[in-house]
Design an enzyme around this catalytic site. Structure first.
Site, mmCIF file in Angstrom:
data_model
loop_
_atom_site.group_PDB
_atom_site.id
_atom_site.type_symbol
_atom_site.label_atom_id
_atom_site.label_comp_id
_atom_site.label_asym_id
_atom_site.label_seq_id
_atom_site.Cartn_x
_atom_site.Cartn_y
_atom_site.Cartn_z
ATOM 1 N N LYS A 81 0.490 -1.143 0.232
ATOM 2 C CA LYS A 81 -0.429 0.002 -0.002
ATOM 3 C C LYS A 81 0.818 1.411 0.419
ATOM 4 C CE LYS A 81 -3.556 2.535 3.071
ATOM 5 N NZ LYS A 81 -4.399 1.988 4.168
ATOM 6 N N SER A 159 -8.912 2.988 3.484
ATOM 7 C CA SER A 159 -8.148 3.427 3.059
ATOM 8 C C SER A 159 -6.608 2.733 1.615
ATOM 9 C CB SER A 159 -7.545 4.308 3.107
ATOM 10 O OG SER A 159 -6.585 3.347 4.878
ATOM 11 N N SER A 183 -9.429 0.686 8.052
ATOM 12 C CA SER A 183 -8.965 0.578 5.993
ATOM 13 C C SER A 183 -8.993 -0.885 5.949
ATOM 14 C CB SER A 183 -8.115 1.532 6.370
ATOM 15 O OG SER A 183 -8.275 3.073 6.853
#
Length: 483
Positions: A81, A159, A183
């Site tokens: 990520k 996220s 997230s």
């Protein structure tokens, strides 16, 4: 098609554990696995926009190196990520135009990035994230929206939306994520994956610390429980000086997969928190209630019950007083490193919304919010001490919304509140919680179910998740858009 294409087709749906076993048996080489994964990304990413920075040539060099680390996942392709988990000398945009336009390059390799590499994973690049993880949808102005492989008109959530879209679409079997309010779990629910928020301190955050980021943790998204357990085994472990290390697990998490759960006492929550306006979506309610029936059929005691503190109107306000200050601190750290100030011209509107809130919070008010979080945690954790083993809730209050539907402005705030009313409780308390893809809507969209356990009891969640996976398998469900 090149000489590896047949092999590529054979490994596409294999989880990371199976791919690593091919390498150990010399039935596939790391170079073959990496080349195949790169082909898959090149095929699908133009539709999804999940991978925003590629390190394909470096990955190929690593895969062909004689010095590739020997670990549980040697040679298996991976994605990180684009928010934290940095490698020194490589980009880290955090989904932000401010960092992207200034060409920010990470100066440190985090402890988790080091452990991922030592486990043998080969990182192919970084995945899309909303700016600094500020909203539960991945639509940053820096990179554009990530689309959901189950329906390209819908969000992949956030996220960790880029990572989840990539794993769901079979680009790679496992990807890194982080969870500061849901997230990992929310995009896992939206994309039909397994996503665990570990106990606070379980996975080392260095060079960040739990004092700076009391609600955030690092973790992984996978398609199988055994992959998740094996990732937890290599990623866990405190370093000297860690401020809040939880008790070490009694044994390997991989051993918990398939181990007996015993009869568990499980509380089921099938409605929204009292402070949230609206009604729980019928598909989310059905997902939880059907999971309750499934758990009963497996011999567990299930009853409608949840910690009363979750209906206290003060509870939702605690997170919203902590999160903006944390976001501001992260941005100011980048500003110091770049020796530049960010402003309205290079920050996303949702980020500016949170920053406006943060600037109105004094140091004393922030400390009071932390005190309120501590009081919440004691009341929340007390429910498990009263005899419960697991709390089952929806992950989200609605099915996955369309792109553009989520945001912090007044027009979209109510929808956003319905999207993530259940996850932040576990970030505040520090307890582990997992999202499982146990239900699909009539439209064919995955609907996640959240299981939460007492502090440091990931073992309970992994045993129960593995039991549910065996009883109601999900790994064979592949989204319409896939490699």
């Amino acid at each position: 098609m090149d000489q590896h294409s047949t092999h590529f087709l054979n490994v596409t749906t294999l989880d990371a554990t199976a791919q690593a076993e091919l390498v150990r048996r010399r039935e596939a080489s790391p170079a073959e696995l990496v080349d195949a994964a790169i082909l898959r990304i090149q095929k699908v990413n133009p539709q999804l926009n999940a991978v925003v920075w590629e390190r394909f040539e470096k990955a190929r060099e690593e895969a062909r190196s004689a010095h590739l680390p020997e670990g549980p996942f040697t040679g298996v392709p991976f994605l990180t990520k684009d928010l934290g988990c940095t490698t020194a000398g490589e980009p880290d945009s955090g989904g932000s135009r401010f960092l992207k336009e200034n060409g920010y390059i990470a100066s440190v390799t985090t402890e988790l990035a080091r452990r991922i590499k030592a486990a043998g994973f080969i990182n192919l690049g970084r995945t899309n994230s909303p700016e600094l993880g500020s909203v539960p949808t991945t639509e940053p102005l820096a990179w554009g929206p990530t689309r959901n492989p189950w329906d390209l008109t819908r969000t992949a959530a956030g996220s960790s939306g880029g990572s989840c879209a990539a794993v769901a679409a079979l680009m790679v079997p496992v990807a890194h994520g982080s969870d500061g309010g849901g997230s990992i779990r929310i995009p896992s629910a939206a994309c039909g994956l397994v996503g665990l928020k570990p106990t606070r301190g379980r996975i080392n955050m260095w060079p960040s610390t739990e004092w700076i980021s009391p609600v955030s943790v690092q973790g992984f998204q996978t398609r199988t429980v055994r992959d998740l357990a094996a990732c937890m085994d290599f990623a866990c472990g405190a370093l000297p000086g860690d401020p809040m290390p939880p008790p070490e697990p009694a044994r390997s998490y991989a051993i918990e997969v398939g181990a007996s759960t015993g009869q568990l006492r499980i509380g089921l929550w099938n409605r929204l928190p009292a402070a949230i306006e609206g009604t729980l979506h019928p598909e989310c309610q059905r997902a939880v209630e059907e999971t309750g029936k499934l758990l009963e059929s497996l011999g567990h005691h299930v009853e409608l019950a949840h910690p009363p503190i979750l209906d206290d109107p003060k509870t939702p306000t605690i997170f919203n007083r902590i999160w903006p200050v944390r976001l501001l601190a992260a941005l100011q750290s980048f500003e110091r490193k770049l020796e530049k100030k960010a402003g309205p011209d290079n920050l996303d509107p949702d980020t500016l919304h949170w920053l406006d809130r943060a600037h109105g919070v004094s140091a004393a008010e922030y400390l009071l919010a932390l005190e309120d979080m501590d009081a919440f945690t004691r009341a929340f954790a007390g429910w498990w001490q009263s005899g419960y083993d697991v709390l089952v809730t929806p992950v989200t209050g609605m099915v996955t919304p369309k792109l553009g539907a989520l945001g912090m402005d007044s027009a979209r705030l109510k929808t956003s509140a319905l999207w993530w009313p259940f996850t932040a409780f576990f970030n505040m308390s520090g307890q582990p919680a997992i999202s499982l893809p146990l239900h699909w809507s009539e439209e064919g969209l995955p609907v996640g179910v959240q299981l939460g356990a007492a502090y440091a009891r990931e073992d309970v969640l992994i045993r129960l998740a593995a039991q549910l996976e065996q009883t109601r398998p999900w790994n064979g469900r592949i989204p319409p858009v896939h490699a």
